[in-house]
Design a protein around this motif. Structure first.
Motif, PDB file in Angstrom:
ATOM      1  N   GLY A  47       3.135   0.174 -11.853  1.00  0.00           N
ATOM      2  CA  GLY A  47       2.406   0.045 -10.588  1.00  0.00           C
ATOM      3  C   GLY A  47       2.716   1.201  -9.644  1.00  0.00           C
ATOM      4  N   ILE A  48       3.997   1.606  -9.607  1.00  0.00           N
ATOM      5  CA  ILE A  48       4.380   2.739  -8.758  1.00  0.00           C
ATOM      6  C   ILE A  48       3.707   4.011  -9.268  1.00  0.00           C
ATOM      7  CG2 ILE A  48       6.326   4.213  -8.095  1.00  0.00           C
ATOM      8  CD1 ILE A  48       8.041   1.715  -7.897  1.00  0.00           C
TER       9      ILE A  48
ATOM     10  N   MET B  87       0.813  -1.213   0.000  1.00  0.00           N
ATOM     11  CA  MET B  87       0.000   0.000   0.000  1.00  0.00           C
ATOM     12  C   MET B  87       0.851   1.269   0.000  1.00  0.00           C
ATOM     13  SD  MET B  87      -3.261  -0.207  -0.383  1.00  0.00           S
ATOM     14  CE  MET B  87      -3.023  -1.447  -1.631  1.00  0.00           C
ATOM     15  N   HIS B  88       2.167   1.086  -0.176  1.00  0.00           N
ATOM     16  CA  HIS B  88       3.019   2.256  -0.371  1.00  0.00           C
ATOM     17  C   HIS B  88       3.040   2.605  -1.857  1.00  0.00           C
ATOM     18  CE1 HIS B  88       7.271   4.104  -0.530  1.00  0.00           C
ATOM     19  NE2 HIS B  88       6.420   5.032  -0.140  1.00  0.00           N
ATOM     20  N   LEU B  89       3.693   1.760  -2.662  1.00  0.00           N
ATOM     21  CA  LEU B  89       3.791   2.052  -4.092  1.00  0.00           C
ATOM     22  C   LEU B  89       3.472   0.842  -4.959  1.00  0.00           C
ATOM     23  CD1 LEU B  89       6.937   4.338  -4.014  1.00  0.00           C
ATOM     24  CD2 LEU B  89       4.602   5.033  -4.517  1.00  0.00           C
TER      25      LEU B  89
ATOM     26  N   ALA C 210       0.991   4.133 -10.909  1.00  0.00           N
ATOM     27  CA  ALA C 210      -0.444   3.997 -10.634  1.00  0.00           C
ATOM     28  C   ALA C 210      -0.744   4.349  -9.172  1.00  0.00           C
ATOM     29  CB  ALA C 210      -0.895   2.575 -10.944  1.00  0.00           C
ATOM     30  N   SER C 211       0.123   3.877  -8.258  1.00  0.00           N
ATOM     31  CA  SER C 211      -0.095   4.163  -6.839  1.00  0.00           C
ATOM     32  C   SER C 211      -0.044   5.659  -6.573  1.00  0.00           C
ATOM     33  CB  SER C 211       0.968   3.467  -5.984  1.00  0.00           C
ATOM     34  OG  SER C 211       0.818   2.076  -6.068  1.00  0.00           O
TER      35      SER C 211
ATOM     36  N   GLU D 142       4.187  12.039   2.502  1.00  0.00           N
ATOM     37  CA  GLU D 142       4.458  11.526   1.163  1.00  0.00           C
ATOM     38  C   GLU D 142       3.478  12.034   0.108  1.00  0.00           C
ATOM     39  OE1 GLU D 142       4.655   7.176   0.460  1.00  0.00           O
ATOM     40  OE2 GLU D 142       6.753   7.653   0.769  1.00  0.00           O
TER      41      GLU D 142
ATOM     42  N   LEU E 168      -6.334   7.371 -12.984  1.00  0.00           N
ATOM     43  CA  LEU E 168      -5.690   6.062 -13.000  1.00  0.00           C
ATOM     44  C   LEU E 168      -6.220   5.218 -14.165  1.00  0.00           C
ATOM     45  CD1 LEU E 168      -3.782   4.102 -11.674  1.00  0.00           C
ATOM     46  CD2 LEU E 168      -5.598   3.406 -10.145  1.00  0.00           C
TER      47      LEU E 168
ATOM     48  N   SER F  42      -3.140   7.366  -8.047  1.00  0.00           N
ATOM     49  CA  SER F  42      -4.375   7.088  -7.307  1.00  0.00           C
ATOM     50  C   SER F  42      -4.518   7.983  -6.084  1.00  0.00           C
ATOM     51  CB  SER F  42      -4.408   5.622  -6.867  1.00  0.00           C
ATOM     52  OG  SER F  42      -3.633   5.444  -5.702  1.00  0.00           O
ATOM     53  N   ARG F  43      -3.416   8.627  -5.675  1.00  0.00           N
ATOM     54  CA  ARG F  43      -3.487   9.467  -4.471  1.00  0.00           C
ATOM     55  C   ARG F  43      -3.996  10.870  -4.772  1.00  0.00           C
ATOM     56  NH1 ARG F  43       1.774   8.137  -0.848  1.00  0.00           N
ATOM     57  NH2 ARG F  43       1.894   5.916  -1.244  1.00  0.00           N
TER      58      ARG F  43
ATOM     59  N   THR G  25      -4.798  -0.016  -5.269  1.00  0.00           N
ATOM     60  CA  THR G  25      -3.869   1.093  -5.030  1.00  0.00           C
ATOM     61  C   THR G  25      -4.272   1.780  -3.730  1.00  0.00           C
ATOM     62  OG1 THR G  25      -5.317   2.505  -6.332  1.00  0.00           O
ATOM     63  CG2 THR G  25      -3.438   1.567  -7.471  1.00  0.00           C
ATOM     64  N   PRO G  26      -3.362   2.596  -3.158  1.00  0.00           N
ATOM     65  CA  PRO G  26      -3.709   3.309  -1.919  1.00  0.00           C
ATOM     66  C   PRO G  26      -4.978   4.137  -2.087  1.00  0.00           C
ATOM     67  CG  PRO G  26      -1.383   3.569  -2.407  1.00  0.00           C
ATOM     68  CD  PRO G  26      -1.983   2.865  -3.569  1.00  0.00           C
ATOM     69  N   GLY G  27      -5.149   4.736  -3.285  1.00  0.00           N
ATOM     70  CA  GLY G  27      -6.333   5.549  -3.528  1.00  0.00           C
ATOM     71  C   GLY G  27      -7.605   4.726  -3.443  1.00  0.00           C
ATOM     72  N   LEU G  28      -7.562   3.529  -4.042  1.00  0.00           N
ATOM     73  CA  LEU G  28      -8.731   2.656  -4.025  1.00  0.00           C
ATOM     74  C   LEU G  28      -9.049   2.208  -2.602  1.00  0.00           C
ATOM     75  CD1 LEU G  28     -10.723   1.085  -5.922  1.00  0.00           C
ATOM     76  CD2 LEU G  28      -9.185  -0.852  -5.681  1.00  0.00           C
TER      77      LEU G  28
END
Lengths: 177, 487
Positions: free
Chosen positions: B153-154, A103-105, B156-157, B310, B170, B160-161, A163-166
């Protein structure tokens, strides 16, 4: 050399021509925008239940890697349609199914039964056996799939990339309900 | 007349370009600017052309399909004649392009070349840097191996924030709910059509502006740029002490371009192509994803930011940095050009360079990641076992079996996520060791649930032996007074 001012009718025709072309551009923009946003609109429906196989594959008290195929597969997805998750069988009908994505990246976490921790190879995020955050840069615990038991099979509901957002969106939704 | 001359004359009668080309080539530049310090821009242009050629060659065989791309690259590396070499040329060309563009930017900044009237040239240059980095990232994705998959994936993460719009952005980025075929097609279109198209447009304008506004004169301390007088001053300089760009300056550009191309050719031949690493199959989790060299600093930064900072930093910092770069020529459009009179500018460059260098170095060594196999592969040093009791030795077994070694080094071997434990008994008392093991804290997971009381006792008994000879263990001095015990 003639100046445009001397030809008001021609100037009007130029403007009309430009107006006509602008109208066509606007008309074309409709399919363009629909085409571009299609994945975003379609994706909302892209959830489905997939089987992780027989319950016997997940012994009580253990955490095992399970693989499945994304229910919405395109012809060019190849190996990327194969996905994985961690299944923790707590007892009897109680399970936890975690996304492998940190859940970081989003890097793939690995389960270490010896120390009962999930560890992430990218930035060293660590999670306890129940998926809660133990240490490192992640802000929250692992993403959990919803699961159900159908017959003798374990099924999970999969959709968008975890993803963290989800995760925070889902948490917000469940707290509202 | 020779045939080539006749063809040339025929073309010129129709195109009429010769005069314009001659004028561009022979436009006067200040004598001081015909210098080796001014070759970086043309070097970047040459490498860009080199990338276009090698890129087209690769596109002839590349299959932008998630099902085929990885196999296609393997075939290109192994079956196609010189396929590996064309890939290596394009990969090394990319590294050299990013490096030369960065150096060009530093040189322009230190020489004050972004000041009046060259503001727009600088702004286009900032866009060109972003586009170059965009090409580097999208190109890394087209390699479509494990690193590419988890790299997306990074991305995407992070995407998504973004508040509110995160999930929509995303989906647009990935072209679907997960990373798949549509994702690769998207990045292919970006890398091959969209970004290069914008790049060619911006490069053209950038070069036109250089020709129109003239090459920056060598900055002299005390020669102040003023909007009211600069243009006349520059004009006078090129008239009194100017030389035609060709051949006075251009031979150095040509020579440097040749050196760059030679360096790429040699690096490609010696070091070979980049990847592809393992196939992009997300069920293969025995992988340690790594970004390419020029993105390692971000990878390291993401490890050291506090978790709560972050998301704001990821979303706000790029906007701030970009705004500062774009506004620079308007904030400091006049004044001294020479770096000898601009200490803040020099210190800024040094600070940024040291920061990026240090983060890149850390990104190469990843001291924050646990050594996933240290517990099973690294022996406990003899010195930590000799003369120990059975309980302490059992503690050493617990230490290995519970994978403490993955994060804590002994005798210099093991992970560096947590502190090395060679002299832990000097700093922590028995009670503090027990508490740290059971409750964790300070970025260490709690092991209370995972250790039996007997295992904890043994482990701490072992940890208590870890102190250099001649140095006493840490003791809680209040204990004897309070409880009368000698622990």
């Amino acid at each position: 050399m003639t100046t445009p001012e001397r030809f008001p009718r021609r100037r009007l025709l130029v403007r009309l021509g430009l107006l006509f072309n602008s109208f066509l551009a606007l008309l074309l923009a409709i399919p363009f925008v629909r085409y571009l946003s299609s994945p975003a609109l379609r994706a909302r429906k892209d959830t489905g239940w997939v089987s992780l196989g027989s319950l016997e594959r997940f012994p009580t008290g253990q955490t095992r890697l399970a693989t499945f195929r994304n229910p919405v597969v395109g012809p060019s997805d190849g190996p990327t349609a194969r996905l994985a998750c961690w299944v923790r069988h707590i007892e009897a009908d109680r399970f936890q199914v975690f996304a492998i994505n940190c859940m970081h990246l989003g890097c793939p976490v690995r389960w270490f039964p010896q120390s009962s921790l999930f560890l992430c190879p990218c930035h060293g995020g660590a999670y306890y056996a129940d998926g809660s955050r133990a240490s490192g840069p992640p802000e929250r615990g692992l993403f959990e799939y919803r699961y159900r038991i159908t017959g003798a099979e374990l099924e999970i509901e999969v959709g968008a990339l975890p993803t963290p957002g989800l995760a925070s969106a889902r948490r917000g939704a469940s707290s509202c309900a | 007349m020779r045939l080539s001359g006749r063809i040339g004359r025929w073309l010129e009668a129709r195109l009429g370009l010769a005069a314009a080309v001659r004028e561009s080539l022979e436009h006067p530049v200040p004598r001081s600017s015909a210098s080796w310090a001014y070759v970086l821009g043309s070097g970047a242009l040459t490498i860009f052309a080199f990338q276009l050629v090698t890129g087209v060659l690769l596109a002839l065989l590349y299959v932008p399909s998630a099902a085929e791309a990885w196999n296609g690259l393997q075939e290109m590396n192994r079956q196609i004649a010189a396929g590996w070499y064309i890939r290596a040329l394009h990969g090394w060309g990319s590294n050299f392009m990013v490096a030369v563009v960065l150096l060009h930017m530093v040189q322009v900044f230190l020489f004050g070349a972004y000041k009046f009237p060259r503001e727009l040239t600088w702004i286009l240059g900032v866009l060109l840097l972003l586009l170059t980095l965009g090409m580097a990232f999208t190109g890394q994705v087209l390699r479509f191996d494990q690193d590419a998959y988890w790299g997306i994936g990074i991305g995407a993460s992070i995407t998504s924030r973004v508040p509110v719009l995160g999930s929509t952005l995303l989906q647009l980025l990935l072209g679907g709910p997960i990373i798949g075929g549509a994702t690769l097609s998207r990045f292919f279109a970006l890398h091959v059509f969209v970004v290069p198209g914008i790049l060619i447009g911006c490069v053209t304008l950038h070069v036109l502006l250089v020709l129109k506004l003239g090459v920056n004169e060598w900055p002299m301390p005390g020669r102040i740029v003023r909007r009211s007088t600069y243009l006349q001053d520059y004009h006078r300089l090129t008239e009194t002490d100017g030389v035609p760009f060709a051949p006075y300056a251009i031979w150095k550009d040509i020579a440097f371009s040749g050196v760059m191309v030679l360096a790429i050719i040699v690096c490609a031949a010696v070091f070979g192509p980049f990847g592809p690493t393992g196939p992009p199959d997300p069920t293969i989790i025995q992988t340690t994803p790594h970004p390419d060299f020029f993105f390692l600093w971000i990878y390291a930064l993401l490890s050291y930011l506090p978790p709560a900072a972050e998301t704001p930093v990821l979303l706000v910092a790029p906007v701030v940095v970009l705004a500062v770069l774009l506004l620079l020529p308007f904030i400091a459009g006049e004044g001294e050009k020479s770096w000898r009179r601009r200490p803040v500018a020099v210190l800024s460059v040094v600070l940024v360079a040291v920061t990026l260098g240090a983060l890149t170095h850390l990104g190469l060594h990843t001291p924050w990641s646990p050594e996933m196999d240290a517990w099973s592969s690294e022996p406990i040093p003899d010195s930590a076992l000799a003369g120990r009791t059975a309980l302490q030795r059992w503690g050493a077994v617990v230490f290995q079996a519970k994978q403490c070694r993955n994060c804590h080094a002994l005798g210099g071997r093991g992970g560096h996520r947590g502190p090395a434990l060679d002299d832990v008994a000097v700093t922590l008392t028995y009670d503090q060791l027990v508490r740290q093991v059971i409750q964790g804290g300070g970025n260490m997971p709690a092991y209370g649930k995972n250790l039996s009381p007997a295992e904890t006792t043994a482990l701490v008994a072992f940890l208590e032996t870890l102190h250099p000879p001649g140095q006493a263990r840490a003791r809680d001095l209040s204990l004897p007074a309070v409880a009368g015990s000698e622990r």
